[in-house]
Write a protein that holds these residues in place. Structure first.
Motif, PDB file in Angstrom:
ATOM      1  N   LEU A  36      27.691  56.701  57.183  1.00 20.85           N
ATOM      2  CA  LEU A  36      26.564  56.720  58.115  1.00 20.85           C
ATOM      3  C   LEU A  36      26.968  56.733  59.585  1.00 20.85           C
ATOM      4  O   LEU A  36      26.134  57.009  60.455  1.00 20.85           O
ATOM      5  N   LEU A  37      28.228  56.444  59.878  1.00 20.11           N
ATOM      6  CA  LEU A  37      28.654  56.320  61.270  1.00 20.11           C
ATOM      7  C   LEU A  37      28.335  57.535  62.137  1.00 20.11           C
ATOM      8  O   LEU A  37      27.746  57.376  63.211  1.00 20.11           O
ATOM      9  N   PRO A  38      28.692  58.755  61.740  1.00 20.12           N
ATOM     10  CA  PRO A  38      28.406  59.884  62.627  1.00 20.12           C
ATOM     11  C   PRO A  38      26.920  60.020  62.981  1.00 20.12           C
ATOM     12  O   PRO A  38      26.563  60.231  64.145  1.00 20.12           O
ATOM     13  N   HIS A  75      39.730  57.750  64.128  1.00 18.38           N
ATOM     14  CA  HIS A  75      39.382  57.986  62.739  1.00 18.38           C
ATOM     15  C   HIS A  75      40.171  59.167  62.175  1.00 18.38           C
ATOM     16  O   HIS A  75      40.437  59.216  60.966  1.00 18.38           O
ATOM     17  N   HIS A  76      40.581  60.076  63.050  1.00 17.19           N
ATOM     18  CA  HIS A  76      41.504  61.143  62.646  1.00 17.19           C
ATOM     19  C   HIS A  76      42.822  60.518  62.183  1.00 17.19           C
ATOM     20  O   HIS A  76      43.357  60.870  61.130  1.00 17.19           O
ATOM     21  N   HIS A  77      43.337  59.576  62.959  1.00 15.53           N
ATOM     22  CA  HIS A  77      44.558  58.870  62.577  1.00 15.53           C
ATOM     23  C   HIS A  77      44.355  58.107  61.277  1.00 15.53           C
ATOM     24  O   HIS A  77      45.247  58.082  60.414  1.00 15.53           O
ATOM     25  N   SER A  78      43.215  57.480  61.128  1.00 15.59           N
ATOM     26  CA  SER A  78      42.937  56.723  59.915  1.00 15.59           C
ATOM     27  C   SER A  78      42.979  57.619  58.684  1.00 15.59           C
ATOM     28  O   SER A  78      43.573  57.261  57.664  1.00 15.59           O
ATOM     29  N   ILE A 113      29.783  66.603  72.133  1.00 13.69           N
ATOM     30  CA  ILE A 113      29.410  67.323  70.908  1.00 13.69           C
ATOM     31  C   ILE A 113      30.652  67.708  70.108  1.00 13.69           C
ATOM     32  O   ILE A 113      30.608  67.783  68.876  1.00 13.69           O
ATOM     33  N   LEU A 114      31.767  67.925  70.799  1.00 16.56           N
ATOM     34  CA  LEU A 114      33.006  68.269  70.088  1.00 16.56           C
ATOM     35  C   LEU A 114      33.424  67.131  69.156  1.00 16.56           C
ATOM     36  O   LEU A 114      33.742  67.356  67.978  1.00 16.56           O
ATOM     37  N   TYR A 118      33.061  66.807  65.055  1.00 16.89           N
ATOM     38  CA  TYR A 118      34.299  66.499  64.342  1.00 16.89           C
ATOM     39  C   TYR A 118      34.112  65.271  63.447  1.00 16.89           C
ATOM     40  O   TYR A 118      34.584  65.260  62.305  1.00 16.89           O
ATOM     41  N   LEU A 119      33.430  64.262  63.958  1.00 19.63           N
ATOM     42  CA  LEU A 119      33.186  63.059  63.152  1.00 19.63           C
ATOM     43  C   LEU A 119      32.365  63.366  61.902  1.00 19.63           C
ATOM     44  O   LEU A 119      32.619  62.788  60.840  1.00 19.63           O
TER      45      LEU A 119
END
Length: 180
Positions: A36-38, A75-78, A113-114, A118-119
């Motif tokens: 739900l985060l994004p 979150h990418h790293h995660s 928005i980028l 992505y999220l």
């Protein structure tokens, strides 16, 4: 501003505390938070002006723009850490300098928005991965180089669910305080 007030702005939901016993129900809740985060972030920030996005969420803190880009970077790293832990035997991960990343040109100036888009994609992939994990997968670990700390996949799910909710609360707090 008092030290206590500043601490409340820094950690509006408190610091992450991993339960000793991580239950299946807890994992499911954390995965739902990640799912739900994004949508939750978008609901708070899509109507904000460019000027509002330049507002720090706390004194000496990142602007909302930087904070949104930080969430995507972190979150990418995660996601990568999950993949390493699941595919290698206790890999030593590479940490990154989040403050330095947040001072780079893209974090300071790029349209949000980028990172919002992505999220959405990143979390869709992440949640799909996490929902397919076995009990054995949840016990796999990576090693964080700062202190050689072993972090299980299960704990990492909790850390990043907390991380998202932590920054969501910072954004919500600013939006509420400023009556936007």
């Amino acid at each position: 501003m008092t030290e206590q007030e500043l601490e409340q702005l820094k950690y509006p939901i408190g610091k992450f505390e991993c339960p000793e016993l991580i239950t299946e129900a807890q994992i499911d809740k954390w995965i739902l938070d990640l799912q739900l985060l994004p949508e939750r972030i978008q609901a708070l920030v899509t109507s904000l002006t460019s000027e509002q996005l330049e507002t720090p969420y706390r004194p000496d803190g990142w602007s909302l723009r930087q904070l949104i880009h930080h969430i995507a970077d972190s979150h990418h790293h995660s996601y990568t850490r999950f993949k390493w832990a699941l595919s290698e035997d206790e890999p030593l991960i590479k940490a990154y300098e989040e403050k330095e990343w947040s001072s780079l040109f893209d974090a300071r100036t790029a349209p949000i928005i980028l990172s919002l888009n992505y999220l959405v994609a990143l979390h869709a992939k992440l949640v799909y991965l996490l929902k397919g994990l076995s009990a054995t997968d949840l016990k796999k670990v990576y090693v964080h180089p700062e202190g050689n700390v072993r972090v299980s996949v299960a704990e990492n799910i909790g850390k990043y669910a907390w991380h998202g909710n932590h920054h969501l609360a910072q954004i919500r707090g600013l939006v509420t305080r400023m009556d936007w």
